[in-house]
Design a protein around this motif. Structure first.
Motif, PDB file in Angstrom:
ATOM      1  N   LEU A   1       0.826  -1.210   0.000  1.00 25.68           N
ATOM      2  CA  LEU A   1       0.000   0.000   0.000  1.00 25.68           C
ATOM      3  C   LEU A   1       0.855   1.253   0.000  1.00 25.68           C
ATOM      4  N   SER A   2       0.383   2.265  -0.711  1.00 22.45           N
ATOM      5  CA  SER A   2       1.004   3.587  -0.664  1.00 22.45           C
ATOM      6  C   SER A   2       0.076   4.605  -0.024  1.00 22.45           C
ATOM      7  N   ASN A   3      -1.148   4.166   0.307  1.00 23.42           N
ATOM      8  CA  ASN A   3      -2.103   5.027   0.981  1.00 23.42           C
ATOM      9  C   ASN A   3      -3.142   4.148   1.668  1.00 23.42           C
ATOM     10  N   PHE A   4      -4.040   4.778   2.410  1.00 24.77           N
ATOM     11  CA  PHE A   4      -5.093   4.053   3.116  1.00 24.77           C
ATOM     12  C   PHE A   4      -6.458   4.355   2.509  1.00 24.77           C
ATOM     13  N   ASN A   5      -6.509   4.535   1.204  1.00 27.67           N
ATOM     14  CA  ASN A   5      -7.777   4.729   0.518  1.00 27.67           C
ATOM     15  C   ASN A   5      -8.595   3.437   0.546  1.00 27.67           C
ATOM     16  N   GLY A   6      -9.914   3.591   0.533  1.00 28.83           N
ATOM     17  CA  GLY A   6     -10.767   2.420   0.551  1.00 28.83           C
ATOM     18  C   GLY A   6     -10.841   1.801   1.936  1.00 28.83           C
ATOM     19  N   THR A   7     -11.179   0.518   1.978  1.00 35.59           N
ATOM     20  CA  THR A   7     -11.269  -0.217   3.236  1.00 35.59           C
ATOM     21  C   THR A   7     -10.015  -1.072   3.399  1.00 35.59           C
ATOM     22  N   VAL A   8      -9.328  -0.878   4.515  1.00 34.55           N
ATOM     23  CA  VAL A   8      -8.060  -1.568   4.766  1.00 34.55           C
ATOM     24  C   VAL A   8      -8.159  -2.321   6.094  1.00 34.55           C
ATOM     25  N   TRP A   9      -7.905  -3.609   6.038  1.00 39.13           N
ATOM     26  CA  TRP A   9      -7.775  -4.436   7.233  1.00 39.13           C
ATOM     27  C   TRP A   9      -6.306  -4.430   7.642  1.00 39.13           C
TER      28      TRP A   9
END
Length: 267
Positions: A78-86
């Protein structure tokens, strides 16, 4: 998140946590395949990897558009926390798991657009589940945790400390930390960041200072702790970085400023 979506995530995450824990307990007395990662004290077992693979397969089957950020290599880059992240640590406290067969946890945090929405910390051997949904409070099993006490002072506080002071870019002033140890009521070290956050949320300890934690170490705990009124930042007071290792200082609001100002000196 919409309520219906939150409910689905709560049910699924809790179910998978209990399933993963049952598998860990069924195999923990078998001969363990133990490897090291960054150094001889940074342990990983086949059960760490198996547990993460289990979560990865469940998430990708049920929530194919979600992302997984995790410790053992089965997640997404990942390079960002866009969306839903577990954000998952399959066994937090691996050294405790290997040496003691207890004092370890499964940690699961679910973030939506960078905001912590759901947190779970499961103390596997004590069968205690800490949980929280943003804005709805934190729970120990089925009992709602009270908000943190508002009369905590430095001299009456207990601080959890990680004894490894070296971190990638900073070195802490050890003399000031030694003074903090003298000025507070006591210090503790539990060997599992997730459990230390759980104990913060219960009010068993009043602060937690450590020089390096990865996001999967604190992602769930931060959500749970904030629901009882706690603060979690980097040790210089800056917001935590969800993509990289952090220094961490989490504490009761009543002592947060005093401890940062008087005892935490990164240089």
């Amino acid at each position: 998140m919409e309520n219906k979506t939150v409910d689905n995530y709560l049910v699924d995450a809790q179910k998978w946590i209990y399933e993963a824990a049952a598998n860990i307990k069924s195999k923990m007395n078998e001969p363990l395949e133990i490897d090291t990662k960054s150094n001889s004290n940074d342990l990983v077992t086949e059960l760490d990897k198996e547990t993460e693979r289990f979560f990865a397969s469940k998430i990708r089957e049920k929530y194919p558009n979600d992302f997984l950020y995790s410790e053992e290599g089965y997640g997404d880059k990942l390079s960002n926390f866009n969306g839903t992240v577990w954000v998952i640590d399959p066994i937090d406290g691996t050294m405790n798991f290997v040496h003691q067969k207890r004092n370890f946890a499964i940690s699961v945090g679910i973030y939506q657009e960078g905001i912590g929405e759901i947190g779970f910390i499961y103390n596997v051997m004590d069968d205690v589940l800490y949980s929280a949904v943003r804005g709805k409070g934190a729970y120990r099993n089925n009992s709602k945790l009270p908000m943190l006490k508002d009369d905590v002072k430095v001299e009456t506080s207990i601080i959890a400390l990680n004894s490894l002071w070296a971190c990638p870019n900073n070195k802490i002033n050890e003399k000031k930390v030694q003074q903090m140890i003298k000025d507070t009521r006591g210090t503790r070290s539990y060997g599992s960041a997730a459990l230390e956050f759980a104990f913060l949320a219960e009010g068993m300890v009043d602060g937690y200072l450590t020089m390096t934690l990865s996001p999967w170490d604190f992602a769930a705990g931060k959500i749970i702790y904030e629901e009882v009124g706690g603060i979690t930042t980097q040790a210089d007071g800056e917001p935590v970085d969800m993509l990289n290792a952090n220094t961490i200082f989490a504490s009761n609001r009543n002592i947060y400023d005093d401890i940062l100002r008087n005892y935490v000196d990164l240089k």
